[in-house]
Design a protein around this motif. Structure first.
Motif, PDB file in Angstrom:
ATOM      1  N   MET A   1      18.082  19.053  25.951  1.00 50.28           N
ATOM      2  CA  MET A   1      17.367  19.102  24.676  1.00 50.28           C
ATOM      3  C   MET A   1      16.205  18.158  24.858  1.00 50.28           C
ATOM      4  O   MET A   1      16.261  17.123  25.311  1.00 50.28           O
ATOM      5  CB  MET A   1      18.122  18.757  23.547  1.00 50.28           C
ATOM      6  N   ASP A   2      14.903  18.802  24.871  1.00 45.66           N
ATOM      7  CA  ASP A   2      13.628  18.415  25.032  1.00 45.66           C
ATOM      8  C   ASP A   2      12.912  17.899  23.737  1.00 45.66           C
ATOM      9  O   ASP A   2      12.633  18.450  22.847  1.00 45.66           O
ATOM     10  CB  ASP A   2      12.839  19.152  25.713  1.00 45.66           C
ATOM     11  N   VAL A   3      13.361  16.425  23.657  1.00 49.08           N
ATOM     12  CA  VAL A   3      12.761  15.843  22.418  1.00 49.08           C
ATOM     13  C   VAL A   3      11.628  15.224  22.596  1.00 49.08           C
ATOM     14  O   VAL A   3      11.075  14.315  23.540  1.00 49.08           O
ATOM     15  CB  VAL A   3      13.819  14.659  22.018  1.00 49.08           C
ATOM     16  N   LYS A   4      10.423  15.577  21.803  1.00 50.47           N
ATOM     17  CA  LYS A   4       9.099  15.110  22.220  1.00 50.47           C
ATOM     18  C   LYS A   4       8.789  13.850  21.142  1.00 50.47           C
ATOM     19  O   LYS A   4       9.469  13.965  20.271  1.00 50.47           O
ATOM     20  CB  LYS A   4       7.962  16.045  21.848  1.00 50.47           C
ATOM     21  N   THR A   5       7.981  13.016  21.654  1.00 49.81           N
ATOM     22  CA  THR A   5       7.759  11.769  20.787  1.00 49.81           C
ATOM     23  C   THR A   5       6.500  12.338  19.867  1.00 49.81           C
ATOM     24  O   THR A   5       6.067  13.334  20.024  1.00 49.81           O
ATOM     25  CB  THR A   5       7.262  10.816  21.751  1.00 49.81           C
ATOM     26  N   LYS A   6       6.076  11.204  18.919  1.00 49.41           N
ATOM     27  CA  LYS A   6       5.109  11.699  18.011  1.00 49.41           C
ATOM     28  C   LYS A   6       3.616  11.850  18.802  1.00 49.41           C
ATOM     29  O   LYS A   6       3.092  12.677  18.531  1.00 49.41           O
ATOM     30  CB  LYS A   6       5.140  10.567  16.873  1.00 49.41           C
ATOM     31  N   LYS A   7       3.732  11.041  19.972  1.00 47.10           N
ATOM     32  CA  LYS A   7       2.465  11.131  20.543  1.00 47.10           C
ATOM     33  C   LYS A   7       2.445  12.346  21.593  1.00 47.10           C
ATOM     34  O   LYS A   7       1.505  13.157  21.260  1.00 47.10           O
ATOM     35  CB  LYS A   7       2.499   9.852  21.759  1.00 47.10           C
ATOM     36  N   ASP A   8       3.446  12.908  21.892  1.00 51.53           N
ATOM     37  CA  ASP A   8       3.598  14.304  22.490  1.00 51.53           C
ATOM     38  C   ASP A   8       3.184  15.295  21.485  1.00 51.53           C
ATOM     39  O   ASP A   8       2.437  16.162  21.971  1.00 51.53           O
ATOM     40  CB  ASP A   8       4.949  14.600  23.009  1.00 51.53           C
ATOM     41  N   LEU A   9       3.642  15.341  20.106  1.00 56.06           N
ATOM     42  CA  LEU A   9       3.494  16.274  19.304  1.00 56.06           C
ATOM     43  C   LEU A   9       1.969  16.013  18.871  1.00 56.06           C
ATOM     44  O   LEU A   9       1.298  17.334  18.579  1.00 56.06           O
ATOM     45  CB  LEU A   9       4.312  16.094  18.171  1.00 56.06           C
ATOM     46  N   ALA A  10       1.566  14.904  18.877  1.00 59.06           N
ATOM     47  CA  ALA A  10       0.130  14.820  18.572  1.00 59.06           C
ATOM     48  C   ALA A  10      -0.927  15.247  19.513  1.00 59.06           C
ATOM     49  O   ALA A  10      -1.875  16.162  19.201  1.00 59.06           O
ATOM     50  CB  ALA A  10      -0.401  13.412  18.235  1.00 59.06           C
ATOM     51  N   VAL A  11      -0.551  15.014  21.126  1.00 58.41           N
ATOM     52  CA  VAL A  11      -1.294  15.634  22.069  1.00 58.41           C
ATOM     53  C   VAL A  11      -1.390  17.221  21.950  1.00 58.41           C
ATOM     54  O   VAL A  11      -2.335  17.992  22.255  1.00 58.41           O
ATOM     55  CB  VAL A  11      -0.798  15.084  23.424  1.00 58.41           C
ATOM     56  N   ASP A  12       0.140  17.523  21.826  1.00 61.58           N
ATOM     57  CA  ASP A  12      -0.131  19.275  21.555  1.00 61.58           C
ATOM     58  C   ASP A  12      -1.038  19.754  20.529  1.00 61.58           C
ATOM     59  O   ASP A  12      -1.611  20.883  20.740  1.00 61.58           O
ATOM     60  CB  ASP A  12       1.360  19.529  21.371  1.00 61.58           C
ATOM     61  N   PHE A  13      -0.891  19.047  19.397  1.00 61.27           N
ATOM     62  CA  PHE A  13      -1.710  19.732  18.179  1.00 61.27           C
ATOM     63  C   PHE A  13      -2.929  19.499  18.570  1.00 61.27           C
ATOM     64  O   PHE A  13      -3.837  20.490  18.164  1.00 61.27           O
ATOM     65  CB  PHE A  13      -1.240  18.741  17.049  1.00 61.27           C
ATOM     66  N   ILE A  14      -3.627  18.571  19.155  1.00 60.81           N
ATOM     67  CA  ILE A  14      -4.999  18.360  19.415  1.00 60.81           C
ATOM     68  C   ILE A  14      -5.381  19.287  20.520  1.00 60.81           C
ATOM     69  O   ILE A  14      -6.547  19.933  20.197  1.00 60.81           O
ATOM     70  CB  ILE A  14      -5.244  16.986  19.823  1.00 60.81           C
ATOM     71  N   ASN A  15      -4.708  19.805  21.388  1.00 59.63           N
ATOM     72  CA  ASN A  15      -5.187  20.539  22.406  1.00 59.63           C
ATOM     73  C   ASN A  15      -5.158  21.874  21.676  1.00 59.63           C
ATOM     74  O   ASN A  15      -5.732  22.702  22.107  1.00 59.63           O
ATOM     75  CB  ASN A  15      -3.779  20.433  23.666  1.00 59.63           C
ATOM     76  N   GLU A  16      -3.962  22.158  20.678  1.00 55.24           N
ATOM     77  CA  GLU A  16      -4.163  23.550  20.184  1.00 55.24           C
ATOM     78  C   GLU A  16      -5.310  23.780  19.311  1.00 55.24           C
ATOM     79  O   GLU A  16      -5.945  24.639  19.105  1.00 55.24           O
ATOM     80  CB  GLU A  16      -2.923  23.681  19.291  1.00 55.24           C
ATOM     81  N   ILE A  17      -5.726  22.496  18.411  1.00 61.48           N
ATOM     82  CA  ILE A  17      -7.017  22.792  17.520  1.00 61.48           C
ATOM     83  C   ILE A  17      -8.190  22.800  18.400  1.00 61.48           C
ATOM     84  O   ILE A  17      -9.458  23.390  18.119  1.00 61.48           O
ATOM     85  CB  ILE A  17      -6.986  21.725  16.412  1.00 61.48           C
ATOM     86  N   ARG A  18      -8.264  22.012  19.539  1.00 62.07           N
ATOM     87  CA  ARG A  18      -9.375  22.010  20.389  1.00 62.07           C
ATOM     88  C   ARG A  18      -9.725  23.431  20.813  1.00 62.07           C
ATOM     89  O   ARG A  18     -10.943  23.716  21.117  1.00 62.07           O
ATOM     90  CB  ARG A  18      -9.192  21.251  21.613  1.00 62.07           C
TER      91      ARG A  18
END
Length: 92
Positions: A1-18
């Protein structure tokens, strides 16, 4: 199971909106935050930048964290209200 940290999720989101189309990003902001909150942040950030333009990066990160804190506050209030309403329904 790949559990992402809050930081990982934030980076993913920033990359998505960028990479988002500006119109799609604006629609997302209006849908999720609403016009009032979006305008509040626009005015608040403009005020911060005008006071000290050399601190744009620090202010940007502060605004991002403030947005996160507002979101968690909304979620907590929503859960409290739902729990309260459910408890009330059981008493009726």
């Amino acid at each position: 199971m790949d559990v992402k940290t809050k930081k990982d999720l934030a980076v993913d989101f920033i990359n998505e909106i960028r990479t988002m189309d500006p119109a799609a990003l604006n629609a997302l902001i209006v849908k999720e935050a609403g016009e009032d909150l979006a305008q509040f942040f626009l005015n608040y950030s403009a005020n911060l930048i005008s006071k000290d333009p050399s601190r744009v990066l620090e202010n940007t990160s502060s605004l991002m964290l403030m947005g996160y804190l507002i979101r968690t506050h909304e979620e907590r209030n929503s859960q409290t209200k739902q729990t309260g309403l459910q408890g009330y329904a059981f008493l009726a």
